[in-house]
Design a protein around this motif. Structure first.
Motif, PDB file in Angstrom:
ATOM      1  N   LEU A 152      15.082   3.818  -0.541  1.00 34.92           N
ATOM      2  CA  LEU A 152      14.384   3.796   0.739  1.00 34.92           C
ATOM      3  C   LEU A 152      12.950   3.888   0.109  1.00 34.92           C
ATOM      4  CD1 LEU A 152      14.167   7.426   2.466  1.00 34.92           C
ATOM      5  CD2 LEU A 152      13.160   7.943   0.110  1.00 34.92           C
ATOM      6  N   ALA A 153      12.237   3.502   1.885  1.00 36.77           N
ATOM      7  CA  ALA A 153      10.913   3.086   1.226  1.00 36.77           C
ATOM      8  C   ALA A 153      10.243   4.624   2.486  1.00 36.77           C
ATOM      9  CB  ALA A 153      11.105   1.797   2.083  1.00 36.77           C
ATOM     10  N   ILE A 154       8.577   4.814   2.689  1.00 36.15           N
ATOM     11  CA  ILE A 154       7.950   5.445   2.575  1.00 36.15           C
ATOM     12  C   ILE A 154       6.832   5.302   2.583  1.00 36.15           C
ATOM     13  CG2 ILE A 154       6.531   8.067   3.159  1.00 36.15           C
ATOM     14  CD1 ILE A 154       8.619   8.489   0.763  1.00 36.15           C
ATOM     15  N   ALA A 155       5.778   5.115   4.265  1.00 33.23           N
ATOM     16  CA  ALA A 155       4.367   5.050   4.440  1.00 33.23           C
ATOM     17  C   ALA A 155       3.872   6.007   5.000  1.00 33.23           C
ATOM     18  CB  ALA A 155       4.710   4.073   5.150  1.00 33.23           C
ATOM     19  N   TRP A 156       3.163   6.220   4.232  1.00 31.95           N
ATOM     20  CA  TRP A 156       2.023   7.695   4.208  1.00 31.95           C
ATOM     21  C   TRP A 156       0.646   7.256   4.739  1.00 31.95           C
ATOM     22  CZ3 TRP A 156       4.290  12.031   3.400  1.00 31.95           C
ATOM     23  CH2 TRP A 156       4.844  12.481   2.483  1.00 31.95           C
ATOM     24  N   ASN A 157       0.663   5.917   5.016  1.00 24.78           N
ATOM     25  CA  ASN A 157      -0.478   5.391   5.570  1.00 24.78           C
ATOM     26  C   ASN A 157      -1.697   6.184   5.971  1.00 24.78           C
ATOM     27  OD1 ASN A 157       0.891   3.440   6.944  1.00 24.78           O
ATOM     28  ND2 ASN A 157       2.118   5.305   7.902  1.00 24.78           N
ATOM     29  N   GLY A 158      -2.004   6.650   4.115  1.00 22.29           N
ATOM     30  CA  GLY A 158      -3.507   7.357   4.294  1.00 22.29           C
ATOM     31  C   GLY A 158      -3.109   9.154   4.020  1.00 22.29           C
ATOM     32  N   GLN A 159      -1.768   9.833   5.291  1.00 22.32           N
ATOM     33  CA  GLN A 159      -1.534  10.965   4.506  1.00 22.32           C
ATOM     34  C   GLN A 159      -1.465  11.566   4.002  1.00 22.32           C
ATOM     35  OE1 GLN A 159      -1.286  12.928   8.258  1.00 22.32           O
ATOM     36  NE2 GLN A 159      -2.625  10.941   8.498  1.00 22.32           N
ATOM     37  N   ASP A 160      -1.850  12.552   3.468  1.00 21.08           N
ATOM     38  CA  ASP A 160      -1.740  13.405   1.677  1.00 21.08           C
ATOM     39  C   ASP A 160      -0.237  14.346   1.599  1.00 21.08           C
ATOM     40  OD1 ASP A 160      -2.167  14.768  -0.427  1.00 21.08           O
ATOM     41  OD2 ASP A 160      -3.811  15.460   0.347  1.00 21.08           O
TER      42      ASP A 160
END
Length: 313
Positions: free
Chosen positions: A175-183
């Motif tokens: 599993l991979a997650i890129a929050w891209n600056g989101q909290d």
């Protein structure tokens, strides 16, 4: 359906009640959320979108759908290919190595890019249980778009993470997650800015209920040619009451090695009784060690009792 590397069809609502996130041992990740909590947010959203779980409400105004992150996993190897025995109380950290491949525009070095392995029981689309790590995996780039990674899957049997029917076959996933600056903790989170890749179907060794085996040979000492009675018990972990119970009607070998030898030889094979107890007799010939040996099953690991020495006079 869960979010996969090639599919993004999830709801913006987040409901965490259906996903248990152990808090006491959860390791921190980007922001104030734990890694397990971050995973829970993403996977709960995906399941809710597919109708597999119901919304129980969320605060704030979460909006948008996560997009399909261009990340894939390969070469996942769990615990070096060896079975994973789990007892009733000790934390088990299962090492996993894997390869992560990503698009050139995916920054896997970003502080809020998280990835890691997990195990699931049952089908990929509708698992009956899942096991995650306390912290995301760590990766070392081997090229501009490929990284060699490792991480742990952390199992806490005393906290109710497993039931007895979970013993046996599992599958591995990444599993991979890129929050891209989101909290992740923002009640007004914009999920459309969050990328997710979830890929399953990888081979995993079995998760097994830890086993124990005892032996006692008597009398000690014994005259040559007389009868030796050998008792013992085969038991295994019960993940539902955190105790060890007899493993019943299982073939167990009585073995012997001479005092001057390092090799055990099987004398006979018997079966454990309705409470896991073992009892048989044999004839005393020379000084040596008696033990019971259990070959294991798909749900329970092999185990040898510590040899019990008998002095033959």
């Amino acid at each position: 359906m869960r979010i996969r590397a090639t599919v993004a069809a999830v709801s913006g609502a987040l409901a965490l009640s259906a996903f248990v996130v152990p808090g006491a041992h959860a390791a921190g990740s980007a922001g104030s959320s734990s890694y397990r909590a971050d995973v829970a947010k993403v996977q709960e959203a995906a399941r809710a979108a597919s109708g597999k779980t119901a919304f129980t409400g969320s605060t704030g105004a979460v909006t948008g759908d996560p997009y399909a992150l261009n990340v894939t996993f390969s070469n996942i190897k769990v615990n070096g290919g060896k079975a994973i025995p789990v007892g009733i109380s000790n934390h088990v950290a299962v090492p996993v190595t894997y390869t992560l491949t990503h698009a050139a525009d995916v920054d896997i070095t970003a502080g809020d890019f998280l990835n890691g392995p997990y195990l699931y029981k049952g089908s990929y689309d509708a698992p009956v249980n899942e096991l995650f790590g306390d912290a995301p995996g760590t990766c070392t780039a081997t090229s501009a778009t490929v990284a060699s990674c490792e991480g742990d899957i952390d199992i806490y049997p005393a906290e109710g993470e497993l039931i007895n029917s979970d013993a046996g076959a599992w599958k591995a996933a990444g599993l991979a997650i890129a929050w891209n600056g989101q909290d992740p903790d923002d009640p007004n989170l914009d999920l459309s800015k969050v990328g997710v890749a979830d890929q399953g179907g990888f081979t995993s060794p079995n998760v097994e209920r830890y086993s124990k085996l005892t032996v006692n040979a008597a009398p000690e000492p014994v005259k040559k040619g007389k009868t030796v009675t050998v008792t013992g018990k085969l038991s295994r972990a019960n993940w539902e009451d955190n105790a060890y119970h007899g493993y019943t009607v299982q073939p167990v070998s009585l073995q012997f090695r001479k005092k001057t030898s390092s090799t055990y030889t099987t004398i006979k094979t018997i079966k454990s009784d309705s409470t896991g107890n073992l009892k048989t007799t044999t004839t005393a010939t020379v000084d040596g060690y008696f033990r019971y040996s259990f070959a294991g099953t798909s749900t329970t690991p092999a185990v040898n009792a510590t040899g019990d020495y008998v002095d033959v006079q």
